[in-house]
Design an enzyme around this catalytic site. Structure first.
Site, PDB file in Angstrom:
ATOM      1  N   GLY A   3      -2.602  15.176   6.651  1.00 59.84           N
ATOM      2  CA  GLY A   3      -3.134  16.723   6.669  1.00 59.84           C
ATOM      3  C   GLY A   3      -2.091  17.192   7.746  1.00 59.84           C
ATOM      4  N   TYR A 123     -13.130   0.859  -0.891  1.00 60.78           N
ATOM      5  CA  TYR A 123     -12.361   2.078  -0.730  1.00 60.78           C
ATOM      6  C   TYR A 123     -11.922   2.395  -2.140  1.00 60.78           C
ATOM      7  CZ  TYR A 123      -8.341   4.908   0.357  1.00 60.78           C
ATOM      8  OH  TYR A 123      -7.309   5.972   0.468  1.00 60.78           O
ATOM      9  N   LYS A 127     -12.462   6.184  -4.474  1.00 61.08           N
ATOM     10  CA  LYS A 127     -11.236   6.768  -4.496  1.00 61.08           C
ATOM     11  C   LYS A 127     -11.301   7.043  -6.100  1.00 61.08           C
ATOM     12  CE  LYS A 127      -9.251   8.356  -0.980  1.00 61.08           C
ATOM     13  NZ  LYS A 127      -9.023   9.716  -0.903  1.00 61.08           N
ATOM     14  N   PRO A 150      -0.619   8.360  -3.832  1.00 59.14           N
ATOM     15  CA  PRO A 150       0.615   7.775  -2.851  1.00 59.14           C
ATOM     16  C   PRO A 150       0.576   6.614  -2.514  1.00 59.14           C
ATOM     17  CG  PRO A 150      -1.119   9.467  -1.695  1.00 59.14           C
ATOM     18  CD  PRO A 150      -1.602   9.071  -3.114  1.00 59.14           C
ATOM     19  N   ASN A 152       1.879   3.155   0.211  1.00 57.63           N
ATOM     20  CA  ASN A 152       1.457   3.336   1.552  1.00 57.63           C
ATOM     21  C   ASN A 152       2.423   4.040   2.537  1.00 57.63           C
ATOM     22  OD1 ASN A 152       0.809   0.707   0.355  1.00 57.63           O
ATOM     23  ND2 ASN A 152       0.876  -0.460   2.134  1.00 57.63           N
ATOM     24  N   HIS A 166      -2.644   0.413   9.372  1.00 56.59           N
ATOM     25  CA  HIS A 166      -2.015  -0.275   8.438  1.00 56.59           C
ATOM     26  C   HIS A 166      -0.698  -1.262   8.746  1.00 56.59           C
ATOM     27  CE1 HIS A 166      -3.873   2.586   5.756  1.00 56.59           C
ATOM     28  NE2 HIS A 166      -4.033   1.799   4.839  1.00 56.59           N
ATOM     29  N   ARG A 174       3.065  -3.750  17.565  1.00 57.10           N
ATOM     30  CA  ARG A 174       3.100  -5.003  18.274  1.00 57.10           C
ATOM     31  C   ARG A 174       4.661  -5.685  18.654  1.00 57.10           C
ATOM     32  NH1 ARG A 174       1.141  -8.932  14.495  1.00 57.10           N
ATOM     33  NH2 ARG A 174      -0.213  -7.169  14.015  1.00 57.10           N
ATOM     34  N   TRP A 189       0.369 -10.832  10.258  1.00 58.97           N
ATOM     35  CA  TRP A 189      -0.764 -11.594   9.669  1.00 58.97           C
ATOM     36  C   TRP A 189      -0.088 -11.986   8.052  1.00 58.97           C
ATOM     37  CZ3 TRP A 189      -4.618  -6.724   9.869  1.00 58.97           C
ATOM     38  CH2 TRP A 189      -4.798  -6.596  11.454  1.00 58.97           C
TER      39      TRP A 189
HETATM   40  P1  GDP Z   1      -3.069  -3.206   2.189  1.00 56.61           P
HETATM   41  O1  GDP Z   1      -1.319  -2.842   1.637  1.00 56.61           O
HETATM   42  O2  GDP Z   1      -3.826  -2.604   1.333  1.00 56.61           O
HETATM   43  O3  GDP Z   1      -2.806  -4.702   2.002  1.00 56.61           O
HETATM   44  O4  GDP Z   1      -3.023  -2.983   3.742  1.00 56.61           O
HETATM   45  P2  GDP Z   1      -2.178  -3.407   5.226  1.00 56.61           P
HETATM   46  O5  GDP Z   1      -1.028  -2.417   5.228  1.00 56.61           O
HETATM   47  O6  GDP Z   1      -3.005  -3.587   6.143  1.00 56.61           O
HETATM   48  O7  GDP Z   1      -1.425  -4.811   4.969  1.00 56.61           O
HETATM   49  C1  GDP Z   1      -0.333  -5.103   3.999  1.00 56.61           C
HETATM   50  C2  GDP Z   1      -0.026  -6.492   4.126  1.00 56.61           C
HETATM   51  O8  GDP Z   1       0.774  -6.638   5.656  1.00 56.61           O
HETATM   52  C3  GDP Z   1      -0.863  -7.577   4.178  1.00 56.61           C
HETATM   53  O9  GDP Z   1      -0.476  -8.584   3.434  1.00 56.61           O
HETATM   54  C4  GDP Z   1      -1.228  -7.804   5.655  1.00 56.61           C
HETATM   55  O10 GDP Z   1      -1.431  -9.247   5.657  1.00 56.61           O
HETATM   56  C5  GDP Z   1       0.356  -7.784   6.181  1.00 56.61           C
HETATM   57  N1  GDP Z   1       0.355  -7.518   7.710  1.00 56.61           N
HETATM   58  C6  GDP Z   1       1.108  -8.301   8.310  1.00 56.61           C
HETATM   59  N2  GDP Z   1       1.095  -8.072   9.758  1.00 56.61           N
HETATM   60  C7  GDP Z   1      -0.237  -6.927   9.832  1.00 56.61           C
HETATM   61  C8  GDP Z   1      -0.465  -6.286  10.833  1.00 56.61           C
HETATM   62  O11 GDP Z   1      -0.352  -6.407  11.791  1.00 56.61           O
HETATM   63  N3  GDP Z   1      -1.499  -5.200  10.575  1.00 56.61           N
HETATM   64  C9  GDP Z   1      -1.806  -5.119   9.142  1.00 56.61           C
HETATM   65  N4  GDP Z   1      -2.774  -4.173   8.773  1.00 56.61           N
HETATM   66  N5  GDP Z   1      -1.241  -5.968   8.163  1.00 56.61           N
HETATM   67  C10 GDP Z   1      -0.246  -6.686   8.442  1.00 56.61           C
END
Ligand code: GDP
Length: 302
Positions: A3, A123, A127, A150, A152, A166, A174, A189
């Site tokens: 926004g 979600y 949508k 859109p 990411n 995200h 981090r 992750w």
């Molecule tokens: P997605 O695109 O809907 O899967 O949402 P995210 O942006 O949350 O995650 C994208 C990818 O990044 C996934 O494979 C997560 O496991 C990975 N990932 C790695 N580190 C992180 C973190 O610190 N936060 C998030 N949100 N995702 C992470």
């Protein structure tokens, strides 16, 4: 985040009167409050950027809120817009509403062609309803209600919540904290192998204005950068920009989500728009904004 970027872009156009409301001023889940807003303001066009959004962990943990809040807010807004005579409505979908195994890069026709990614199914279903409702209004009543999809997004004003954000803002925070504390490693992750595409939010805002200026836009059109990278490569790029030299480890106990999510942006290109801000430049700008917000005590972390 979206926004604010849309307002930045629209404020450059002479003669545009921006009408905005914060969540505290108008709760979009409150049908009568939304109707009253449209009655008072009578907008010509609506850009629907409001949504409950979050990263993979937030989506997995709160599917009820992701579905109900999005359904209620979009239904109230789309209906009130139509009833008050709005002729133009731009709804924001997302590329995560395409099927999990859609052929890559994902084309617009892939919508509803297969099962959804379970980590964001609630979600996505909400949508898809919003996007389809806009299409139905257009078909049935001839109003130009249409959608953008859109990829990411990232940029100034993002949400930096350690668990609910995200990946890009999550890792930026981090890795910044690891640098500040002198930690010898950071953990990302999942396996680090999923591939994602990222778009700087001001590029999205520019694309939305472009779509609004078309007389006969497609019912929905992808808005992406057309380039993807693995999550591990993203972490390495962020580490380089932040100036962090420690190790990067993966955490396979966390979910990966979709193996790949890259959009085909040839439709949007054929309509005369293309992305401008490359990932490295966009992350540099975002990191500068992150540091400013942190110092001012204004970092969003909800
Ligand atoms: P997605 O695109 O809907 O899967 O949402 P995210 O942006 O949350 O995650 C994208 C990818 O990044 C996934 O494979 C997560 O496991 C990975 N990932 C790695 N580190 C992180 C973190 O610190 N936060 C998030 N949100 N995702 C992470």
């Amino acid at each position: 985040m979206v926004g604010s970027a849309v307002c930045r872009r629209l404020s450059q156009i002479p003669g545009v009167r921006l009408i905005t409301r914060t969540r505290d001023e108008v709760d979009l889940e409150d049908e009568s409050a939304v109707r009253e807003l449209f009655r008072v303001e009578k907008p010509d066009a609506v850009i629907f950027a409001a949504a409950r959004v979050g990263g993979i962990e937030a989506n997995r943990r709160y599917p009820v809120e992701f579905m109900t809040e999005n359904l209620r807010a979009q239904l109230a807004t789309i209906q009130a817009a139509y009833e008050s005579g709005v002729g133009r409505f731009l709804f924001l979908g997302s590329t995560c509403i395409y099927p999990r195994m859609a052929p890559q890069p994902i084309r617009e026709e892939a919508l509803l062609s297969g099962p959804l990614e379970p980590t964001n199914e609630a979600y996505a279903l909400a949508k898809i309803c919003g996007l389809k409702l806009c299409q139905y209004y257009r078909q049935q009543y001839g109003v130009v209600f249409h959608s953008a999809m859109p990829t990411n997004l990232y940029g100034p004003g993002d949400n930096y919540h350690p668990e609910h954000s995200h990946v890009l803002p999550g890792l930026l925070r981090r890795i910044h904290e690891a640098k500040e504390s002198g930690a010898d490693h950071v953990t990302i992750w999942g396996s680090g192998t999923p591939r994602r595409e990222f778009l700087y939010v001001d590029d999205l805002a520019d694309a939305l204005v472009h779509l609004l200026e078309l007389d006969d836009p497609p019912d929905w059109v992808n808005v992406g950068s057309g380039v993807d990278l693995s999550i591990l490569e993203l972490a390495e790029l962020i580490a380089e920009i932040v100036g962090y030299r420690g190790a990067i480890r993966t955490d396979p106990s966390r979910p990966d989500g979709m193996p790949r999510k890259l959009t085909d942006i040839s439709l949007l290109r054929s309509l005369g728009w293309q992305p401008r801000i490359e990932l490295e430049e966009g992350i540099r700008r975002t990191y500068a904004d992150f540091q400013r917000s942190l110092q001012a005590g204004l970092l969003r972390s909800a």
